[in-house]
Design a protein around this motif. Structure first.
Motif: not given
Length: 203
Positions: A90-95, A115-138
């Motif tokens: 979260s480069p601007l608000t840092g929330i 508890s920080s404003s930097t979060e990391i996710v990683t996983a094995d995936i399949l090629p040519n497949t749709r995935y979703i990054f979900r950003v959760i806030g308040w």
């Protein structure tokens, strides 16, 4: 066997050099046909892209639960993709925001809720497949986010992409036996929340 002290159950990574050796009579080794391995005729490359946006201050129909909002950022994996890593800031608000990687059916493949404003996710995936990054806030405060996404690809060497090639195996003869050694540098990502460990071959 490796033990880690991780009292806050945070996602973490570590690198390890993995070495494999096999020693057999030279005559048998000549006739032996090994099974195709991970590196057979393929090289490792990466595809990077970035996404940015704002988690709205009001629920505006995105409410998960009371006072919680989220934004979905869909993407499609590339041909040859085997893994993906997403780094959200979260480069601007840092929330503080939470972060998830989901498949097209909505199943959580990886999540990060520190508890920080930097979060990391990683996983094995399949090629040519749709995935979703979900950003959760308040709700109640608009929060900016930026996602740096890196897909690890396994492609033929003639693909023309920039590559990070794996180190090759070496074969040495000792007396009447033949020893083959293969060495790889591997990055392991441990996610205590999902009780999953993913790996990426660096070289």
């Amino acid at each position: 066997r490796i033990s880690f002290n991780n009292p806050n159950t945070q996602l973490f990574t570590f690198d390890a050099v993995v070495t494999a050796r096999v020693q057999v009579p030279a005559g048998e080794a000549v006739r032996y046909q090994p099974e195709p391995n991970f590196d057979a005729n393929l090289v490792t490359s990466t595809f990077s892209e970035s996404f940015s946006g704002i988690v709205p201050a009001s629920d505006t129909g995105l409410q998960l639960a009371g006072g919680v909002t989220y934004v979905d950022v869909p993407f499609t994996s590339k041909a040859g993709a085997v893994a993906v890593k997403g780094i959200m800031t979260s480069p601007l608000t840092g929330i503080d925001l939470d972060f998830e990687l989901r498949d097209a059916a909505g199943r959580v493949l990886s999540s990060s809720a520190t508890s920080s404003s930097t979060e990391i996710v990683t996983a094995d995936i399949l090629p040519n497949t749709r995935y979703i990054f979900r950003v959760i806030g308040w709700a109640g405060a608009a929060q900016d986010f930026k996602i740096a996404s890196t897909q690890t690809l396994r492609l033929p060497p003639t693909s023309g992409s920039s590559t990070t090639t794996a180190s090759g195996s070496t074969t040495t003869a000792t007396g009447s036996t033949l020893t083959t050694t293969a060495e790889r540098l591997v990055r392991f990502t441990v996610n205590p929340l999902t009780r999953s460990v993913s790996m990426e071959v660096l070289r």
